[in-house]
Design an enzyme around this catalytic site. Sequence first.
Site, PDB file in Angstrom:
ATOM      1  N   ASP A  75       0.828  -1.208   0.000  1.00 41.30           N
ATOM      2  CA  ASP A  75       0.000   0.000   0.000  1.00 41.30           C
ATOM      3  C   ASP A  75       0.864   1.260   0.000  1.00 41.30           C
ATOM      4  O   ASP A  75       2.025   1.241   0.419  1.00 41.30           O
ATOM      5  CB  ASP A  75      -0.884   0.048   1.251  1.00 41.30           C
ATOM      6  N   ASP A  76       0.249   2.354  -0.458  1.00 41.65           N
ATOM      7  CA  ASP A  76       0.724   3.729  -0.234  1.00 41.65           C
ATOM      8  C   ASP A  76       1.761   4.221  -1.228  1.00 41.65           C
ATOM      9  O   ASP A  76       2.289   5.318  -1.072  1.00 41.65           O
ATOM     10  CB  ASP A  76       1.262   3.926   1.193  1.00 41.65           C
TER      11      ASP A  76
ATOM     12  N   HIS B  49      -6.021   2.498  -4.173  1.00 41.53           N
ATOM     13  CA  HIS B  49      -5.935   2.818  -2.745  1.00 41.53           C
ATOM     14  C   HIS B  49      -6.412   4.240  -2.473  1.00 41.53           C
ATOM     15  O   HIS B  49      -5.934   4.893  -1.551  1.00 41.53           O
ATOM     16  CB  HIS B  49      -4.504   2.610  -2.249  1.00 41.53           C
TER      17      HIS B  49
ATOM     18  N   HIS C  94      -5.660   9.349  -0.138  1.00 46.39           N
ATOM     19  CA  HIS C  94      -5.328   8.582   1.063  1.00 46.39           C
ATOM     20  C   HIS C  94      -5.827   9.242   2.342  1.00 46.39           C
ATOM     21  O   HIS C  94      -5.408   8.904   3.427  1.00 46.39           O
ATOM     22  CB  HIS C  94      -3.830   8.296   1.178  1.00 46.39           C
TER      23      HIS C  94
ATOM     24  N   HIS D   9       3.789  -2.262   3.044  1.00 40.85           N
ATOM     25  CA  HIS D   9       3.794  -0.894   2.515  1.00 40.85           C
ATOM     26  C   HIS D   9       5.108  -0.616   1.796  1.00 40.85           C
ATOM     27  O   HIS D   9       6.164  -1.132   2.202  1.00 40.85           O
ATOM     28  CB  HIS D   9       3.591   0.117   3.652  1.00 40.85           C
TER      29      HIS D   9
END
Length: 213
Positions: free
Chosen positions: A35-36, A86, A90, A181
């Site tokens: 993620d991210d 995602h 965010h 991540h």
Amino acid sequence: MNMRPKKQQLLGLLPESLVMVRGPRAGNARYLTFDDGPEPDHTPRLLDLLAAHHVHATFFLIGEKVERHPRLVERIVDEGHRLGNHSYSHYSFRPMSLEKKLYEINHTDELLYPFDGLRHHPMRPPRGDMAPSLLWYFAMHRRLLVHWSYDSLDYQEASEEALLARLRTMPPQPGDIVLMHDDSDKAANALRIVLPEWLTAGHRFRVLPEVMP
């Protein structure tokens, strides 16, 4: 530390066509997800590591970072990895209206489309927040939300040594979707050591199953 908190167990009771918490177990498969990203200071090193071990993963990307780093998104796709959504900013979904959430999701899908040709991507809300209204919308539109069954906890302030110890003591099991991540080097540093051990032990890693072309 619990790598499989109760929330994951409860989400696992929902239909797999709505919320994917675990993947297929065939072939001793596990599913690394990151993620991210994309992050130019961290994602390339992680991609180098995965390529060295012929491992593919799913990257849940943030839309505004996709806009800033398109060549990195191209590399992710070119090397056989799958793209996930995602959100665009965010920001936490909790205070957002459903309309705002859908803008964040749909705009990111539009940004990802030129890279892989998919109109819709598996969606993981920031922090895994899945409000009933979002679940209902995705159910009505036959779209897929993705959670995880194994939380690496690589976002915590604990040392990289502690992260590595947890991954070795409680490795992912067949079908586990592993949350990691790529906005820091913690995951790459731990995987540099533990991934060869897992592969030697017979673990196999796949991209998440294709959904909603």
